[in-house]
Write an enzyme that holds these catalytic residues in place. Structure first.
Site, PDB file in Angstrom:
ATOM      1  CG  HIS A 129      -1.700   1.239   1.433  1.00  0.00           C
ATOM      2  ND1 HIS A 129      -3.009   1.371   1.003  1.00  0.00           N
ATOM      3  CD2 HIS A 129      -1.383   2.417   2.009  1.00  0.00           C
ATOM      4  CE1 HIS A 129      -3.444   2.582   1.306  1.00  0.00           C
ATOM      5  NE2 HIS A 129      -2.472   3.234   1.925  1.00  0.00           N
ATOM      6  CD  GLU A 130       1.937   3.506   3.707  1.00  0.00           C
ATOM      7  OE1 GLU A 130       2.283   4.620   3.275  1.00  0.00           O
ATOM      8  OE2 GLU A 130       0.852   3.317   4.289  1.00  0.00           O
ATOM      9  CG  HIS A 133       0.302   6.178  -0.802  1.00  0.00           C
ATOM     10  ND1 HIS A 133      -0.873   6.753  -1.248  1.00  0.00           N
ATOM     11  CD2 HIS A 133       0.025   5.643   0.415  1.00  0.00           C
ATOM     12  CE1 HIS A 133      -1.822   6.573  -0.340  1.00  0.00           C
ATOM     13  NE2 HIS A 133      -1.310   5.895   0.663  1.00  0.00           N
ATOM     14  CD  GLU A 192      -4.534   6.789   2.267  1.00  0.00           C
ATOM     15  OE1 GLU A 192      -4.153   5.605   2.132  1.00  0.00           O
ATOM     16  OE2 GLU A 192      -3.817   7.674   2.737  1.00  0.00           O
TER      17      GLU A 192
END
Length: 272
Positions: A129-130, A133, A192
């Site tokens: 997920h990070e 980004h 997100e």
């Protein structure tokens, strides 16, 4: 100074580029990849000065194992061919349930996260997920968006060659480090959710079980006691996230099975 700021704002708007995110969403970006790498490096250096790095070899090796699998260059190239970074990974000794990734190839993981992301597959969900980004240029998007609003008038000084702690804190907040510097400039829910989708693809293609993503966010919900921890402060609600991830399990399962068939089996083990 006000006139100079307005001139700089106009010049920035003229020079900005329009592009598509990995999910096809339109973005307006005002900084080059080289500039974002520099901002990421500066921000990571500041965090390393402020936080205590863990010296536990087993924990560092474990986190590094998961991070290396998720950031494999061949894997990242399937989403963004321009990503050719050698990723730096630092584990910070802290009770924070948090992790982050920055442009230029930097990952920070707080030891408190390991109490919630209890398995390699769950940790891979967070790191995927990070990193997503970064791949989706969300930091660039946030800093650019701030520069085009009154909240970003301070940031315009960066374009004029100014420097200083306050400016760096604003940049860090734009890169998703608001919890560390105390400035609210959070990623939006759309960003997100996009990071959830791309991150799930990353971890599944790396050979981690995507089904663990649902259990991870259930752990997060239990750990937060009704209020989201730092990592989730601006994220979609637990219920929405879990439902969205469940809907993606079919496709993610196919990526996972293909990765396993190709021999992608990270073999990372939780330290005892």
């Amino acid at each position: 100074m006000r006139i100079l700021a307005m001139v700089a704002m106009v010049l920035a708007l003229v020079s900005c580029t329009n592009q598509k995110s990995p999910t096809g969403r339109g973005q307006m970006l005002m900084y080059s990849q080289a500039e974002m790498r520099e901002l990421g490096a500066q921000s990571f250096a500041q965090i390393k000065q402020q936080e205590k790095a863990s010296t536990d070899r087993a924990i560092n090796a474990y986190v590094r194992c998961v991070a290396d699998a998720v950031t494999d260059p061949a894997l990242l190239a399937t989403i963004d061919p321009t990503q050719q970074e050698t990723w730096e990974v630092v584990v910070f000794e802290s009770d924070q349930v948090n992790a982050f990734a920055l442009p230029g190839g930097h990952i920070g993981v707080y030891t408190g996260l390991l109490n919630v992301a209890k398995t390699p597959d769950q940790l891979a969900t967070v790191l995927g997920h990070e990193v997503a980004h970064v791949l989706a240029d969300h930091g660039n998007e946030q800093v650019s968006r701030a520069q085009m609003t009154n909240a970003g008038l301070e940031i315009v000084q960066i374009a004029l060659g100014a420097s200083g702690t306050e400016n760096q804190d604003l940049i860090m907040a734009g890169l998703g480090l608001g919890a560390q510097v105390g400035i609210a400039l959070p990623f939006g829910r759309q960003q997100e959710s996009e990071a959830d989708v791309v991150g799930l693809e990353l971890m599944a293609k790396a050979g981690f079980d995507p089904a663990a993503s649902v259990e991870l966010w259930r752990n997060m919900a239990r750990a937060s006691g009704g209020a989201p921890p730092e990592l989730l402060s601006t994220h979609p609600s637990h219920g929405t996230r879990i439902e969205d991830l469940q809907n993606l399990q079919g496709k993610a399962g196919q990526w996972y099975q293909q990765a396993r068939a190709e021999g992608r089996a990270p073999g990372c083990r939780v330290p005892r």
